[in-house]
Every structure is written in C-alpha cells, then in structure tokens.
Write a protein that holds these residues in place. Structure first.
Motif, mmCIF file in Angstrom:
data_model
loop_
_atom_site.group_PDB
_atom_site.id
_atom_site.type_symbol
_atom_site.label_atom_id
_atom_site.label_comp_id
_atom_site.label_asym_id
_atom_site.label_seq_id
_atom_site.Cartn_x
_atom_site.Cartn_y
_atom_site.Cartn_z
ATOM 1 N N SER A 17 0.842 -1.215 0.000
ATOM 2 C CA SER A 17 0.000 0.000 0.000
ATOM 3 C C SER A 17 0.866 1.250 0.000
ATOM 4 N N PHE A 18 1.953 1.208 0.773
ATOM 5 C CA PHE A 18 2.814 2.377 0.865
ATOM 6 C C PHE A 18 3.429 2.721 -0.493
ATOM 7 N N SER A 22 -3.467 1.379 -4.314
ATOM 8 C CA SER A 22 -4.334 0.256 -4.716
ATOM 9 C C SER A 22 -3.991 -0.262 -6.116
ATOM 10 N N ARG A 23 -2.913 0.270 -6.720
ATOM 11 C CA ARG A 23 -2.647 -0.043 -8.142
ATOM 12 C C ARG A 23 -2.357 -1.519 -8.411
ATOM 13 N N LEU A 24 -1.618 -2.184 -7.506
ATOM 14 C CA LEU A 24 -1.309 -3.594 -7.790
ATOM 15 C C LEU A 24 -2.570 -4.449 -7.716
ATOM 16 N N GLN A 25 -3.430 -4.123 -6.747
ATOM 17 C CA GLN A 25 -4.673 -4.887 -6.653
ATOM 18 C C GLN A 25 -5.556 -4.623 -7.874
ATOM 19 N N MET A 27 -4.471 -4.049 -10.808
ATOM 20 C CA MET A 27 -3.891 -4.850 -11.893
ATOM 21 C C MET A 27 -4.233 -6.336 -11.726
ATOM 22 N N ARG A 28 -4.194 -6.838 -10.478
ATOM 23 C CA ARG A 28 -4.572 -8.250 -10.264
ATOM 24 C C ARG A 28 -5.993 -8.501 -10.753
ATOM 25 N N CYS A 29 -6.830 -7.474 -10.602
ATOM 26 C CA CYS A 29 -8.256 -7.657 -10.929
ATOM 27 C C CYS A 29 -8.600 -7.256 -12.373
ATOM 28 N N THR A 30 -7.587 -6.947 -13.181
ATOM 29 C CA THR A 30 -7.844 -6.514 -14.566
ATOM 30 C C THR A 30 -8.797 -7.468 -15.291
ATOM 31 N N TYR A 31 -8.552 -8.757 -15.142
ATOM 32 C CA TYR A 31 -9.353 -9.740 -15.896
ATOM 33 C C TYR A 31 -10.258 -10.560 -14.981
ATOM 34 N N LEU A 50 -5.233 -11.265 -0.963
ATOM 35 C CA LEU A 50 -6.073 -10.127 -1.382
ATOM 36 C C LEU A 50 -6.935 -10.498 -2.581
ATOM 37 N N PHE A 51 -6.322 -11.168 -3.546
ATOM 38 C CA PHE A 51 -7.074 -11.520 -4.753
ATOM 39 C C PHE A 51 -8.084 -12.620 -4.447
ATOM 40 N N LEU A 52 -7.673 -13.584 -3.662
ATOM 41 C CA LEU A 52 -8.578 -14.686 -3.297
ATOM 42 C C LEU A 52 -9.881 -14.134 -2.707
ATOM 43 N N GLU A 53 -9.743 -13.179 -1.808
ATOM 44 C CA GLU A 53 -10.909 -12.585 -1.145
ATOM 45 C C GLU A 53 -11.870 -11.992 -2.187
ATOM 46 N N ARG A 54 -11.306 -11.282 -3.139
ATOM 47 C CA ARG A 54 -12.121 -10.652 -4.192
ATOM 48 C C ARG A 54 -12.784 -11.704 -5.082
ATOM 49 N N LEU A 55 -11.995 -12.708 -5.436
ATOM 50 C CA LEU A 55 -12.490 -13.758 -6.328
ATOM 51 C C LEU A 55 -13.689 -14.480 -5.705
ATOM 52 N N LEU A 56 -13.589 -14.788 -4.417
ATOM 53 C CA LEU A 56 -14.685 -15.513 -3.756
ATOM 54 C C LEU A 56 -15.959 -14.674 -3.738
ATOM 55 N N LYS A 57 -15.790 -13.357 -3.701
ATOM 56 C CA LYS A 57 -16.973 -12.474 -3.696
ATOM 57 C C LYS A 57 -17.647 -12.442 -5.066
ATOM 58 N N VAL A 58 -16.826 -12.332 -6.121
ATOM 59 C CA VAL A 58 -17.449 -12.160 -7.441
ATOM 60 C C VAL A 58 -17.896 -13.486 -8.052
ATOM 61 N N ASN A 59 -17.343 -14.578 -7.550
ATOM 62 C CA ASN A 59 -17.752 -15.874 -8.085
ATOM 63 C C ASN A 59 -18.179 -16.769 -6.916
ATOM 64 N N PRO A 60 -19.473 -16.781 -6.608
ATOM 65 C CA PRO A 60 -19.937 -17.514 -5.423
ATOM 66 C C PRO A 60 -19.951 -19.032 -5.597
ATOM 67 N N LYS A 61 -19.641 -19.513 -6.817
ATOM 68 C CA LYS A 61 -19.707 -20.971 -7.034
ATOM 69 C C LYS A 61 -18.335 -21.617 -7.190
ATOM 70 N N THR A 62 -17.329 -20.814 -7.548
ATOM 71 C CA THR A 62 -16.051 -21.422 -7.916
ATOM 72 C C THR A 62 -15.383 -22.179 -6.762
ATOM 73 N N LYS A 63 -14.677 -23.235 -7.140
ATOM 74 C CA LYS A 63 -13.802 -23.935 -6.190
ATOM 75 C C LYS A 63 -12.400 -23.390 -6.419
#
Ligand SMILES: C[S@@+](CC[C@H](N)C(=O)[O-])C[C@H]1O[C@@H](n2cnc3c(N)ncnc32)[C@H](O)[C@@H]1O
Length: 223
Positions: A17-18, A22-25, A27-31, A50-63
C-alpha cells in the motif's frame, strides 16, 4: 528457497500500500470478469490472499485451490476466507514444483510470482502449468516487467523502482533473481500464447491472459 517470505508476510500488505496504493490490486483484478463463470481455479503463490478474497466475492460458485510455499503468507490468506466459503477453498502449503494434483483447472492465476525466479528455474517450472490446463483454460498472469521503450525519465524511474524492489526482496527473502525474466518466450515453448494484455499507466506492471494451444508445447501425457 522462498521460505524467506514468512519473514515479510506481516508487512507485505503495508509495504504494497505504501509503495503502490491500490494499483497492484487493480492490476490483479484486470481480468477478474473472465473468472466469474469459471468453476475450478488454481492460484499459485497467492501470498496474503487479497485476490482470493475478491475472487470468492465475485464468483460464489467457484472452487479455488491455493498453492503457496510460505506458511505465514498462507495463514493470512486463510484468515481472509469467510467461514461459509471454507468448503470451496483448498490450501496446499507446498512449492509449485512439489504440488501434485490430477485435475485440470478452468483458470490458473499467477500474480507477481514468476519475477521471484531466475531463468533456469522458470524453464523448469513453466512446463508444470501444462499439467493443470487444457485448451479451454485461461492462465492470467500479472507481473512487473523490465521496461525497454518509452520516455527516458519513465525508463529511469521504472528501472530504479525494480532495482529497489529486487534489493529489498533479495535481502528479506533470499530470492536469487535480480531482474524480471520475460516469460512469454518460455510460455510459447510450452504451448501458451498471449491473447490479451494490459499495462498499468503508472507502474511497470502488466496483466496478460495466456491460452494453451493443444498440440503445441509439452503434451499433457508427458507432464
Ligand atoms: C512476490 S509474492 C506475490 C504474492 C501475491 N501473489 C501477490 O500478488 O502479491 C510471491 C509469493 O509466491 C510464494 N512462493 C514463492 N516461491 C514459491 C513456490 N516455489 N511455490 C509456491 N509459492 C511460492 C511466496 O511465498 C509469496 O507468497
């Protein structure tokens, strides 16, 4: 080699963050939208999750399967997972080189991962991706790159930034790599081609989607 990441796990988020806000996050979320309907996703070297947390939110079914060598990094990742999602996330605390699963994944994500390795290590590691992907799988990679073109001032600033990052990571984690190896030629040798690419406007960071052409590179039967 990278158990040194245990040492920096407590500060990793603050450090990011320092330096980058938020730029790296971003970029992780670009696709990220490409992953909303994928059912089986592999995250390699996921770090603090950080990405895992976001992924689980946007895709409630994925393993999701996480392969992460550092226990401390993985613990932070695990702590971000909501109790109701425990059943769909599997953590493997193991180096990618030792990970062994029989399944193919719909998508594989590698974020700021390959830049930890020297070319000889990458040559040994990239074929592993073939084992876990098929012609339908996406491989999303986000990483730094060594800038070759552009205004002199931008080249100098990006060059300095990457040298400072390598200096820090070499001291703190013991990684041997000192520059970012361009993985595209190695990816091509393993049958992967870039199908989309996006560069950050501010930092020497690039997000790319690779796809595998079956019949090129290492056949599944050999990996
Ligand atoms: C630079 S960090 C990137 C973390 C995260 N992906 C991110 O976007 O910030 C590299 C991560 O890869 C992990 N790692 C390093 N070598 C590894 C290996 N051989 N197999 C699996 N994970 C590894 C480290 O523990 C660390 O969490």
């Amino acid at each position: 080699m990278c158990s040194g990441f245990d040492r920096i796990a407590p500060f990793y988020g603050v450090f990011e963050s320092f330096l980058f806000g938020s730029r790296l996050q971003e970029m992780r979320c670009t696709y990220l939208d490409q992953l909303t309907h994928r059912r089986d996703i592999l995250l390699i070297g996921e770090g603090t999750g950080l990405f895992l947390e976001r992924l689980l939110k946007v895709n409630p079914k994925t393993k999701v399967t996480v392969v992460e060598q550092s226990a401390e990094m993985m613990e932070r990742s695990r702590n971000r997972v909501d109790a109701r999602d425990f059943g769909r996330v599997t953590f493997h605390r193991v180096a990618l080189q030792e990970f062994d699963a029989v399944e193919r994944f719909d998508a594989v994500c590698t974020f700021f991962f390959w830049d930890c390795f020297e070319k000889s290590q990458l040559q040994a590691m990239l074929p592993i991706l073939s084992k876990y992907t098929d012609g339908e799988s996406l491989w999303i990679d986000v990483d730094f790159f060594e800038i070759q073109e552009g205004a002199l001032i931008t080249k100098c600033w990006h060059f300095m930034l990457i040298r400072v990052l390598y200096g820090f990571f070499a001291l703190a984690t013991g990684i041997q790599a000192r520059y970012v190896v361009e993985i595209e030629p190695l990816a091509r040798q393993n049958g992967f081609s870039v199908i989309e690419s996006h560069r950050s406007e501010k930092f020497p960071v690039r997000a790319r989607i690779f796809k595998r052409e079956i019949g090129r590179g290492v056949p599944n039967s050999l990996v």
